[in-house]
Design a protein around this motif. Structure first.
Motif, PDB file in Angstrom:
ATOM      1  N   GLN A 104      14.272  -5.928 -19.672  1.00 13.29           N
ATOM      2  CA  GLN A 104      14.783  -6.538 -18.446  1.00 13.29           C
ATOM      3  C   GLN A 104      14.542  -5.650 -17.232  1.00 13.29           C
ATOM      4  N   GLU A 105      14.541  -4.346 -17.442  1.00 14.31           N
ATOM      5  CA  GLU A 105      14.343  -3.420 -16.326  1.00 14.31           C
ATOM      6  C   GLU A 105      12.887  -3.308 -15.895  1.00 14.31           C
ATOM      7  N   ILE A 106      11.952  -3.457 -16.821  1.00 11.32           N
ATOM      8  CA  ILE A 106      10.551  -3.232 -16.467  1.00 11.32           C
ATOM      9  C   ILE A 106       9.786  -4.516 -16.156  1.00 11.32           C
ATOM     10  N   LYS A 153       1.293  -5.900 -35.926  1.00  8.54           N
ATOM     11  CA  LYS A 153       2.655  -5.391 -35.833  1.00  8.54           C
ATOM     12  C   LYS A 153       2.818  -4.095 -36.625  1.00  8.54           C
ATOM     13  N   ASP A 154       3.769  -3.304 -36.191  1.00 10.70           N
ATOM     14  CA  ASP A 154       4.102  -2.056 -36.866  1.00 10.70           C
ATOM     15  C   ASP A 154       5.092  -2.338 -37.994  1.00 10.70           C
ATOM     16  N   ARG A 155       5.472  -1.272 -38.721  1.00  7.77           N
ATOM     17  CA  ARG A 155       6.519  -1.403 -39.737  1.00  7.77           C
ATOM     18  C   ARG A 155       7.808  -1.927 -39.108  1.00  7.77           C
ATOM     19  N   LEU A 156       8.521  -2.735 -39.857  1.00  5.23           N
ATOM     20  CA  LEU A 156       9.823  -3.206 -39.399  1.00  5.23           C
ATOM     21  C   LEU A 156      10.851  -2.146 -39.779  1.00  5.23           C
ATOM     22  N   ILE A 157      10.946  -1.132 -38.919  1.00  3.99           N
ATOM     23  CA  ILE A 157      11.722   0.063 -39.245  1.00  3.99           C
ATOM     24  C   ILE A 157      12.581   0.447 -38.048  1.00  3.99           C
ATOM     25  N   PHE A 158      13.698   1.109 -38.301  1.00  4.14           N
ATOM     26  CA  PHE A 158      14.595   1.622 -37.276  1.00  4.14           C
ATOM     27  C   PHE A 158      15.087   0.510 -36.335  1.00  4.14           C
ATOM     28  N   PRO A 159      16.062  -0.274 -36.737  1.00  2.81           N
ATOM     29  CA  PRO A 159      16.622  -1.303 -35.842  1.00  2.81           C
ATOM     30  C   PRO A 159      17.098  -0.680 -34.528  1.00  2.81           C
ATOM     31  N   GLU A 160      16.722  -1.297 -33.443  1.00  2.02           N
ATOM     32  CA  GLU A 160      17.089  -0.784 -32.123  1.00  2.02           C
ATOM     33  C   GLU A 160      16.870  -1.880 -31.092  1.00  2.02           C
ATOM     34  N   SER A 161      17.866  -2.108 -30.259  1.00  6.98           N
ATOM     35  CA  SER A 161      17.739  -3.107 -29.201  1.00  6.98           C
ATOM     36  C   SER A 161      17.167  -2.460 -27.942  1.00  6.98           C
ATOM     37  N   LYS A 162      16.081  -3.017 -27.458  1.00  8.30           N
ATOM     38  CA  LYS A 162      15.487  -2.565 -26.194  1.00  8.30           C
ATOM     39  C   LYS A 162      15.452  -3.725 -25.201  1.00  8.30           C
ATOM     40  N   LYS A 163      16.429  -4.586 -25.334  1.00  6.40           N
ATOM     41  CA  LYS A 163      16.509  -5.741 -24.445  1.00  6.40           C
ATOM     42  C   LYS A 163      16.667  -5.316 -22.992  1.00  6.40           C
ATOM     43  N   ARG A 164      17.546  -4.360 -22.767  1.00  8.57           N
ATOM     44  CA  ARG A 164      17.768  -3.919 -21.391  1.00  8.57           C
ATOM     45  C   ARG A 164      16.520  -3.240 -20.826  1.00  8.57           C
ATOM     46  N   PHE A 165      15.831  -2.504 -21.659  1.00  6.42           N
ATOM     47  CA  PHE A 165      14.581  -1.865 -21.237  1.00  6.42           C
ATOM     48  C   PHE A 165      13.578  -2.920 -20.763  1.00  6.42           C
ATOM     49  N   LEU A 201       0.810  -1.217   0.000  1.00 11.10           N
ATOM     50  CA  LEU A 201       0.000   0.000   0.000  1.00 11.10           C
ATOM     51  C   LEU A 201       0.843   1.267   0.000  1.00 11.10           C
ATOM     52  N   ARG A 202       2.149   1.105   0.029  1.00 12.95           N
ATOM     53  CA  ARG A 202       3.030   2.274   0.035  1.00 12.95           C
ATOM     54  C   ARG A 202       2.980   2.977  -1.321  1.00 12.95           C
ATOM     55  N   PRO A 203       2.787   4.300  -1.342  1.00 13.38           N
ATOM     56  CA  PRO A 203       2.782   5.028  -2.622  1.00 13.38           C
ATOM     57  C   PRO A 203       4.112   4.856  -3.355  1.00 13.38           C
ATOM     58  N   ILE A 204       4.050   4.736  -4.662  1.00 19.04           N
ATOM     59  CA  ILE A 204       5.244   4.568  -5.484  1.00 19.04           C
ATOM     60  C   ILE A 204       5.698   5.938  -5.970  1.00 19.04           C
ATOM     61  N   LYS A 205       6.862   6.362  -5.538  1.00 12.96           N
ATOM     62  CA  LYS A 205       7.349   7.707  -5.851  1.00 12.96           C
ATOM     63  C   LYS A 205       8.395   7.714  -6.960  1.00 12.96           C
ATOM     64  N   SER A 206       8.835   6.560  -7.404  1.00 16.73           N
ATOM     65  CA  SER A 206       9.833   6.495  -8.475  1.00 16.73           C
ATOM     66  C   SER A 206       9.163   6.770  -9.817  1.00 16.73           C
ATOM     67  N   SER A 207       9.971   6.853 -10.856  1.00 12.91           N
ATOM     68  CA  SER A 207       9.441   7.096 -12.195  1.00 12.91           C
ATOM     69  C   SER A 207      10.188   6.217 -13.188  1.00 12.91           C
ATOM     70  N   GLY A 208       9.781   6.307 -14.456  1.00 10.41           N
ATOM     71  CA  GLY A 208      10.473   5.577 -15.504  1.00 10.41           C
ATOM     72  C   GLY A 208      10.343   4.076 -15.384  1.00 10.41           C
ATOM     73  N   THR A 209      11.414   3.360 -15.730  1.00 13.12           N
ATOM     74  CA  THR A 209      11.386   1.902 -15.744  1.00 13.12           C
ATOM     75  C   THR A 209      11.166   1.315 -14.353  1.00 13.12           C
ATOM     76  N   GLU A 210      11.718   1.962 -13.322  1.00 13.80           N
ATOM     77  CA  GLU A 210      11.543   1.461 -11.961  1.00 13.80           C
ATOM     78  C   GLU A 210      10.074   1.504 -11.547  1.00 13.80           C
ATOM     79  N   ARG A 211       9.395   2.569 -11.930  1.00 13.60           N
ATOM     80  CA  ARG A 211       7.978   2.705 -11.606  1.00 13.60           C
ATOM     81  C   ARG A 211       7.140   1.661 -12.356  1.00 13.60           C
TER      82      ARG A 211
END
Length: 690
Positions: A413-415, A399-411, A174-184
């Protein structure tokens, strides 16, 4: 001499000692008789009266239990609990005791053989399980049989109360979550997984089946029991305090995670229950600027034979004015509904494309197809409900267009809490193929099966959506991490641990007029004057010579040698083309098409729907060089061919994309007729004037 009175019987005698009374023989005889009568009465009461009272009391208990809600025809196995139990030691025969560190073993659940004949399991499925409607015979049994309060207390209620966390764990949840981004995002995902299990357990106790509605006759309705307190008091009153604790905690926990449904629905279970018999329909969102697109899209659906009811969700009068609402509701099967009255957005503001998941959640349908205002179908979208993978999993994404190669593996893993699903590890985010995974122009969702996942998507597009501040005060929002709403759907599913979703694997591409690519830029193969002459016209466009020619001149390689232009031969060729539907892609590339339209293909490889509207640039009313065709969105774009991935994408200005591929495929005459119908309808509703 008179006799002395002391010698006469029953005459005055010396007074007895204090506190002693001399009993007469008569008094002793009466007391003996009373004892005999009392003994005989006790024997009669024990032998005859007491058994009768016991039988009457047993009948009364059965009558009381019959007031319990009828058992649902649905059943589900209880899952392993991941939440620590409270410090209370619960003995389910009716007592709550503390016995040091020793917890009394829970009683064994009665086997099906021990249940009364004809009884139906009193379980409701979790939100992600297959909702299996009961048979008519089961529904009759459900209505006539009595609910067993003891089984409820020793079964589903026990499972629910075991999930009540101890004081420390309760404070953490029940504790309010004060973090933001991936941690939140991760923290809310962890808590939402706990809440999902609690909601399932809560509903197994409180949900009861009801007659199916006239709209959704295949699915039983659901009512929420309001007699649980009385059932507990009658069967195991010592559990009442723990049940009250659980009720309080559950309410606070749900309000912490997803509080914005409160104005319209008193609780999440009540909202969830209302969806069970909601039937199927189409959900749209629009403001005044998109209303002409909606008028076009709805009429196109009706022309394609779609008879599904439509709900247009909007955000107050400033979003969609009364005049537009009246025009929309003049169409058959269309109603408009104000989401602003249903959502509590105190402290944040619901607006724009963020309203999509709220529109889906708060629409009255159980199963819905959400369609963007600028998306148009080649086929009746009702077929999506019959898609094999949708029927299996209850959620179908594109699915969206297969455009702009980019790895979001770490993202990822964080969320995402561990373990990560196979779908995550095969996604473009994980492999690095692209930073764009999902296209949210069309979504097919069974809301009853994926209720908590959809609640999480509203969270990602609600109070956690936008970032603010700088430096140490910077708050990272969800839209700072992903592009708009489109990725929040599959990520919302994964955050709550719901992996029951499927991707349409037909493929995606682009549609328009083929051009040549020269030194990294796009150049028309014909002069603009001839191109503009072809725009919106009934005839095709010859990409080689720039001549206006009849559509029938566009032949597959098999027909190129045909020289006979006789009408009968043309008709025969077209019939073969429609019958076979084997349009061999035209080689000799590379071919390039530039347009804002993203084409989605059905599982059989045929065009299904596209977004980006019908114009070269739906956003501009002024000349735009990047459009390269008509200068205004009020003019129709001409479509003759389409390209499919894989290929090379290039992004131009004003949302114009170019795809270069080795093969192109021409639209069939039937598909061109559908495109022509779209343009005609758009002109009729004055979506443009051309």
């Amino acid at each position: 001499m008179a006799a002395s009175s002391s010698f006469l019987p029953f005459t005055q005698s010396p007074p007895p000692k204090e506190g002693r009374v001399k009993h007469s023989h008569i008094f002793q005889d009466r007391q003996f008789k009373r004892a005999i009568i009392a003994f005989v009465g006790f024997i009669v009461f024990y032998l005859f009266v007491l058994p009768t009272l016991h039988q009457d009391n047993k009948s009364a208990v059965q009558k009381y239990d019959s007031l319990g809600a009828p058992s649902s025809p649905l059943s589900v196995d209880a899952k392993a609990r991941e939440v620590p139990t409270r410090h209370h030691r619960i003995e389910y025969q009716g007592a709550v005791e503390r016995q040091g560190n020793e917890a009394p073993p829970p009683p064994e659940k009665p086997s099906k053989a021990e249940l009364p004949a004809g009884a139906v399991d009193a379980h409701i499925p979790p939100a992600h399980a297959e909702y299996a409607p009961s048979s008519p015979q089961q529904q009759i049994q459900t209505k006539t049989q009595s609910g067993n309060g003891k089984e409820l207390v020793s079964g589903p209620l026990r499972d629910l109360l075991e999930m009540l966390p101890d004081e420390f764990r309760m404070r953490e949840l029940l504790r309010p979550i004060k973090s933001s981004g991936t941690e939140r995002m991760r923290e809310y995902g962890l808590r939402a997984r706990v809440y999902r299990k609690m909601l399932e357990a809560w509903e197994r106790v409180h949900f009861a089946s009801a007659p199916s509605s006239s709209i959704d006759k295949d699915n039983s309705g659901i009512v929420i029991r309001n007699d649980i307190t009385q059932v507990i008091k009658h069967n195991s009153p010592d559990l009442l305090h723990i049940y009250d604790d659980m009720t309080t905690f559950f309410s606070r926990f749900s309000n912490l995670l997803f509080p914005w449904t409160a104005p319209f629905h008193p609780s999440h279970p009540s909202l969830h229950a209302s969806l069970a018999t909601g039937g199927r329909g189409i959900v749209l969102t629009a403001g005044d600027n998109q209303a002409p697109f909606l008028l076009t899209g709805i009429k196109v659906l009706r022309e394609l034979g779609c008879k599904l009811p439509v709900e247009v969700m909007y955000l107050g009068d400033d979003d969609l004015g009364e005049d537009w609402r009246e025009k929309l509701e003049e169409l058959e099967g269309v109603v408009t509904r104000d989401m602003a009255r249903m959502v509590s957005d105190r402290g944040w503001k619901l607006a724009g494309w963020a309203g999509k998941p709220f529109a889906i959640l708060l629409s009255s349908f159980r199963e819905c197809i959400f369609i963007d205002a600028d998306s148009l179908f080649f086929k009746d979208p009702t077929i999506l409900f019959e898609d094999k993978e949708y029927k299996e999993k209850g959620a179908l994404f594109f699915k969206d267009r297969l455009i702009f190669p980019e790895s979001k593996k770490r993202f990822l893993q964080e969320i995402l809490p561990k373990p990560l699903s196979a779908q995550v590890k095969s996604s473009r985010f994980w492999t690095g193929a692209s930073g764009h995974m999902q296209e949210s122009g069309v979504l097919v969702i069974d809301k009853f099966k994926h209720f908590v996942a959809l609640l999480m998507v509203t969270r990602l597009n609600g109070p956690d959506r936008d970032g603010s501040g700088e430096g140490d005060d910077k708050i990272v929002g969800v839209y700072d991490l992903v592009y708009g709403d489109k990725e929040t759907f599959w990520l919302g599913w994964e955050l709550v641990g719901d992996v029951e979703y499927a991707w349409m694997e037909g493929g995606q591409g682009i549609m328009g007029i083929v051009r040549t690519k020269e030194r990294g830029s796009v150049k028309e193969e014909t002069d603009k004057e001839k191109l503009e002459k072809a725009i919106g016209g009934p005839k095709g466009y010859d990409e080689k010579g720039g001549e206006d020619v009849d559509d029938n001149d566009h032949r597959h390689d098999d027909y190129k040698d045909a020289e006979d232009k006789d009408a009968k031969e043309e008709e025969k060729a077209e019939k073969e083309e429609h019958a076979l539907r084997k349009r061999a892609p035209v080689a000799g590339g590379p071919h390039t098409i530039c347009s804002p339209q993203l084409l989605h293909l059905d599982r059989d490889g045929t065009p299904l729907w596209f977004n980006g509207w019908l114009a070269p640039n739906k956003f501009d009313d002024v000349p735009t060089p990047a459009a390269a065709l008509s200068p205004s969105r009020k003019s129709a774009l001409h479509f003759e061919s389409w390209l499919k991935e894989p290929g090379e994408w290039e992004l131009l200005d004003s949302n114009i994309c170019c795809l270069t591929s080795e093969e192109r495929t021409e639209f069939t005459e039937g598909e061109k007729e559908v495109l022509g119908m779209m343009i005609r309808v758009a002109k009729e509703v004055e979506a443009w004037k051309g």
